[in-house]
Design an enzyme around this catalytic site. Structure first.
Site, PDB file in Angstrom:
ATOM      1  CD  GLU A 199      -2.856  -1.054   2.203  1.00 59.90           C
ATOM      2  OE1 GLU A 199      -3.066  -0.039   2.886  1.00 59.90           O
ATOM      3  OE2 GLU A 199      -4.042  -1.953   2.163  1.00 59.90           O
ATOM      4  CD  GLU A 270      -4.750  -6.206   2.502  1.00 59.65           C
ATOM      5  OE1 GLU A 270      -5.533  -5.510   3.257  1.00 59.65           O
ATOM      6  OE2 GLU A 270      -3.381  -6.277   2.817  1.00 59.65           O
TER       7      GLU A 270
HETATM    8  C1  LIG Z   1     -15.090  -8.692  -0.866  1.00 59.21           C
HETATM    9  O1  LIG Z   1     -15.317  -7.725  -1.781  1.00 59.21           O
HETATM   10  C2  LIG Z   1     -16.813  -7.472  -1.726  1.00 59.21           C
HETATM   11  C3  LIG Z   1     -17.196  -6.688  -2.539  1.00 59.21           C
HETATM   12  O2  LIG Z   1     -16.221  -5.516  -2.470  1.00 59.21           O
HETATM   13  C4  LIG Z   1     -16.988  -6.880  -0.537  1.00 59.21           C
HETATM   14  O3  LIG Z   1     -18.438  -6.815  -0.181  1.00 59.21           O
HETATM   15  C5  LIG Z   1     -16.545  -7.727   0.545  1.00 59.21           C
HETATM   16  O4  LIG Z   1     -16.704  -7.492   1.805  1.00 59.21           O
HETATM   17  C6  LIG Z   1     -15.097  -8.192   0.282  1.00 59.21           C
HETATM   18  N1  LIG Z   1     -14.570  -9.205   1.164  1.00 59.21           N
HETATM   19  C7  LIG Z   1     -13.588  -9.048   1.866  1.00 59.21           C
HETATM   20  C8  LIG Z   1     -13.294 -10.215   2.448  1.00 59.21           C
HETATM   21  O5  LIG Z   1     -12.937  -8.028   1.667  1.00 59.21           O
END
Ligand SMILES: *[C@@H]1O[C@H](CO)[C@@H](O)[C@H](O)[C@H]1NC(C)=O
Ligand SMILES: *[C@@H]1O[C@H](CO)[C@@H](O)[C@H](O)[C@H]1NC(C)=O
Ligand SMILES: *[C@@H]1O[C@H](CO)[C@@H](O)[C@H](O)[C@H]1NC(C)=O
Ligand SMILES: *[C@@H]1O[C@H](CO)[C@@H](O)[C@H](O)[C@H]1NC(C)=O
Length: 865
Positions: A199, A270
């Site tokens: 990042e 991530e």
């Molecule tokens: C993965 O991406 C989806 C869409 O952004 C999101 O809703 C979900 O929370 C994310 N999961 C993680 C583990 O970041």
């Protein structure tokens, strides 16, 4: 590799050839990176995907950090990750645990990185190694060792020679260690991608050209290590040259258009499964449905790799957490802090992975197109028409209203904020909003072995130091990290001053006030050995002012402040300059006004007496005299002995009756606790603290706690944790009600054949079977797992049917239809729903009375925490 376009037929052979060709043409040091070893595999990529030996692949990855769980938990975590449909596991590498002192290395136990990556391979999964070596990760100092701050002229993470020199040395050390164990894919190992930096984008903005020079150097340096696998950088839009930029965030499918360089794939490093928590935070949740929506969305716009951050968070043991970060880390992840399935998150994502895998051919080789279906609706399609291969993602972005969308002439119900996956552009195999997988409930239980002999002893840290006793003396208070060198959280500041009779307040009823300004993070103040009070900052505002009334006397008075850090900062520019400890000190309300003690001369004592003598270890314990414990005393060490509860359920300490401090079991640091700091809803952020079983032995374990503010150790409980209450809650109208599908010659059919009637599946954790059906109703039941109640409609035989199908089984399947449960519901206007709660337990010779009695004394604690 650059510009590689592979057609579905003959993909493998072509891609290898192309990769080799590209390798020969690629200039500079990168060329060597692609050398094919005898048993190695070639990892290449184009816009569509990463390829392994020319084979395109979908990557379902999850973060599991090796130092956040003891090694004896690793095999189980990896097995459960694989069972959840992951084919990649990703971990950072943590510099400050591997090189705690310059040139002194540690790769043992929890820090055995090589063993962890080997285990990933043994589980037949790929790996991503995120070397950093700055990793942030809510880890102490973002992973950078303390000693790096003492390198002359160093500035972290910019074009600074001393920093670059040390970073390069460490990155090469790690790469060589991984190479020596043949862990890169190019050597036949599991690692398909490696990450440099982390990042960096916002720091590049802060450091301007020097930042750009640094990140380009970092890329070249990484490429020059010749790992044979591609390098990535996350959150770095302009990743240099061949390094692939990747996305971190909650919704990469909507917020990120992919790498600017059109020869690189869309990878999501991530995907946050929740929000990490710091002391002072109320609980947070990210629902299984929302995560599934985001992941489905990402694959629907061309993404081919997602990584759950975290898939299993684990525990920040000892002093490894960054400033204010709690020991429990991403407890809301698909595998909770203890490695238990958190349902329905784990199961819903498993079902999503299964659905996406079913569509692999279309996703990886199909032609992509988008078809708007209305203002907030669209279809994203991947299709190979000549082979009859097709997948469609129907999405409803309206967060309030459900919709019925017409796609290729057929109507499809698509719930609000959801995506339905049509595996052959016809059959709905998954809906992000309709959870088919089971739910479960976490419960906490007493154990005989820990409730008996609840006897505590104490050692009084008491020696409130005076200026004269401190060897490190300065005009004003010194910066905390400079003195503690990150060996302890604690630093005493002391000063003495003399008051004449006419300095004393004129009025007896006015007490003078001690004011201590701190950079952070918390402190306890004493005057003339009397406890005056505590103060603390917050994650957002670390600096704080402690202001407390006190009694002073004529003659010499002594101020002593024990300042504490809650871990070193893990983000931002100029990390090497972050400060903690006290600063300005004043006495207000004296006859002559305010007495400024800032330049009064301060003595410093690093650490606690108990730390110096290591009284939390069995060896050091005997060097002090322990007395019977007394409650509510600040600065006190407490200890008790206990035997290990039988079985293998994980253990927690319930520290609700305590204030703030740290704890150890058999000499190992469990972490910092902080009960006295309440969040906005009036509760502590973390009351229960994980004690890994591998820290324990059968008999006579020693728990040692250092309490800063005062607490009641005799009310501490050592409990076991279970997720043995499993539930299903499935409605007849669920449009994606079949969990297992298969593809045969481009036809999608339910696994096991048969009808397409909805079914519910219940499954106990490994080695356990369903011992009791606690609740079953077919009708309109309500509530959450652990607390279902019957609604106004209910068929008579639900429990009987469930018992017949499930008792004694590890897994059972139940129909979701009225006729299976004794007839017509006769409740117009309700959607018929099946709710079942069952209890799992270790298989015994029949569920006999004796096992019942053994289970009885376990009192279930406050349920679903
Ligand atoms: C993965 O991406 C989806 C869409 O952004 C999101 O809703 C979900 O929370 C994310 N999961 C993680 C583990 O970041
Ligand atoms: C685009 O990506 C390819 C593959 O990573 C790389 O070889 C090439 O140098 C990149 N192009 C630019 C302009 O950075
Ligand atoms: C910490 O110590 C370093 C020298 O080791 C010194 O340069 C720096 O100014 C000190 N920082 C503070 C805040 O005292
Ligand atoms: C169970 O649910 C009922 C209503 O559905 C609620 O009143 C009750 O407080 C719940 N009990 C627990 C222990 O959550």
């Amino acid at each position: 590799m650059s510009g590689l376009r592979v057609r579905p037929a003959a993909a493998a052979a072509l891609a290898v050839a192309a990769a080799l060709l590209a390798l020969m043409m690629a200039p500079g040091p990168a060329a060597a990176a692609w050398k094919l070893t005898k048993k190695g595999t070639v990892v290449s990529y184009d816009r569509r995907s990463v390829m392994v030996d020319g084979r395109r692949e979908l990557f379902f990855s999850g973060s599991i950090h090796y130092p956040r769980s003891p090694p004896d938990m690793w095999p189980d975590l990896l097995a459960k990750a694989k069972e959840g449909g992951l084919n990649v596991v990703e971990s950072y590498v943590f510099w400050n645990i591997h090189e705690p002192e310059k040139g002194v290395y540690d790769f043992e136990g929890r820090y055995d990185m090589v063993k962890f990556f080997k285990l990933i391979q043994e589980h037949d999964m790929y790996a991503v190694v995120r070397i950093g070596p700055f990793v942030q990760a809510e880890w102490n100092h973002g992973g950078l060792p303390y000693w790096l701050r003492e390198v002359p002229d160093i500035v972290f993470r910019t074009n600074n020679e001393p920093f670059k020199q040390h970073m390069e040395k460490f990155v090469k050390l790690i790469v060589n260690k991984l190479k020596d164990a043949n862990l890169f894919a190019s050597q036949g190992g599991p690692i398909v991608l490696a990450q440099i930096e982390n990042e960096y984008q916002h720091l590049e903005a802060a450091f301007k050209e020097e930042g750009t020079k640094y990140i380009n150097w970092a890329a070249r340096m990484a490429l020059s290590t010749n790992t044979g696998v591609p390098w990535i950088m996350c959150k770095q839009t302009k990743a240099p040259g061949e390094v692939i930029p990747t996305c971190n965030g909650r919704n990469c499918g909507d917020t990120w258009p992919g790498p600017i360089n059109k020869t690189q794939p869309l990878l999501w490093t991530e995907n946050w499964t929740a929000q990490y928590r710091v002391f002072g935070d109320p609980p947070s949740q990210r629902s299984a449905e929302d995560i599934a929506f985001a992941v489905a969305r990402f694959f629907s716009v061309g993404g081919t790799m997602t990584n759950y951050y975290m898939y299993h968070g684990g525990t920040n043991f000892g002093r490894t957490a960054a400033a204010f970060v709690m020991p429990k880390y991403y407890d809301e992840a698909p595998l909770d802090e203890f490695g238990l399935y958190k349902e329905p998150k784990w199961g819903h994502l498993r079902d999503l992975h299964q659905a996406l895998k079913l569509c692999k051919k279309a996703l990886l080789w199909g032609k992509a197109s988008t078809q708007p279906l209305g203002k907030q609706f669209e279809a994203r399609v991947f299709e190979i028409p000549e082979q009859n291969v097709c997948v469609a993602f129907l999405s409803n972005h309206n967060t309030k209203d459900d919709a019925t969308l017409t796609f290729r002439g057929q109507p499809y119900f698509v719930a609000r904020h959801s995506i339905s996956i049509l595996a052959d552009c016809k059959t709905v195999v998954f809906s992000t909003q309709h959870v088919n997988s089971q739910h479960n409930q976490r419960t906490f239980h007493f154990a005989d072995q820990t409730t008996k002999n609840n006897v505590w002893e104490m050692f009084d840290e008491e020696k409130i130091p005076k200026y004269k006793q401190a060897k490190i003396r300065r005009r004003n208070a010194g910066e905390l990290y400079n003195l503690t060198k990150d060996k302890t959280d604690y630093l005493w500041y002391t000063s003495s001053f003399k008051l004449e009779a006419d300095d004393m307040p004129l009025r007896r009823d006015i007490r003078p006030v001690l004011e201590v300004n701190s950079h952070g993070h918390s402190s306890v103040a004493f005057v003339n050995k009397a406890f005056i009070g505590c103060g603390h900052g917050t994650k957002m505002n670390k600096a704080f002012i402690l202001q407390k009334p006190m009694d002073l006397k004529q003659g010499v008075n002594h101020v002593a402040v024990l300042a504490t850090t809650m871990g070193m900062m893990d983000s931002g520019a100029y990390l090497e300059h972050r400060e903690a400890g006290i600063d300005r000190v004043q006495i207000q309300g004296l006859n002559a006004g305010t007495l400024d003690l800032t330049n009064n001369g301060w003595g410093h004592i690093v650490g606690l007496v108990g730390e110096q003598k290591e009284i939390y270890t069995e060896k050091g314990m005997g060097s002090v005299t322990w007395k019977p414990a007394v409650n509510d005393k600040p600065l006190t060490w407490y200890k008790r002995h206990f035997d290990m509860p039988s079985g293998d359920d994980p253990l927690v300490l319930d520290l609700t009756p305590m204030g703030k401090g740290m704890m150890f079991v058999n000499g190992q640091g469990i972490g910092r606790y902080w009960i006295s700091y309440k969040h906005a809803l009036g509760r502590p952020s973390q009351q229960l603290y994980h004690v890994p079983r591998s820290f324990l032995r059968e008999k006579d374990n020693v728990l040692v706690i250092f309490e800063e503010e005062g607490g009641r150790p005799d009310a501490i409980m050592i409990l076991t944790v279970k997720r043995d209450n499993i539930c299903t809650f499935i409605s007849e109208k669920n449009p994606a009600h079949i969990r297992s599908w298969q593809r045969k010659d481009s036809q999608i059919t339910a696994k096991g054949g048969g009808d397409l009637k909805p079914r519910a599946t219940l499954s106990c954790p490994p080695k356990k079977v369903i011992q009791q059906v606690v609740f079953a109703s077919y009708g309109n039941p309500e509530g959450i797992c652990g607390n279902y109640t019957v609604g106004s409609c209910h068929t008579p035989r639900a429990k009987e049917v469930a018992e017949k199908a499930c008792l004694g089984q590890r897994t059972c399947t139940l129909p979701v239809s009225a006729d299976a449960y004794g007839g017509d519901l006769n409740c117009p206007g309700t959607t018929a729903t099946l709710a079942v709660q069952a209890k799992c337990s270790k298989r015994t010779l029949r569920a006999s009375w004796s096992s019942w009695l053994m289970n009885w004394p376990e009192t279930s604690m406050a349920g679903n925490r």
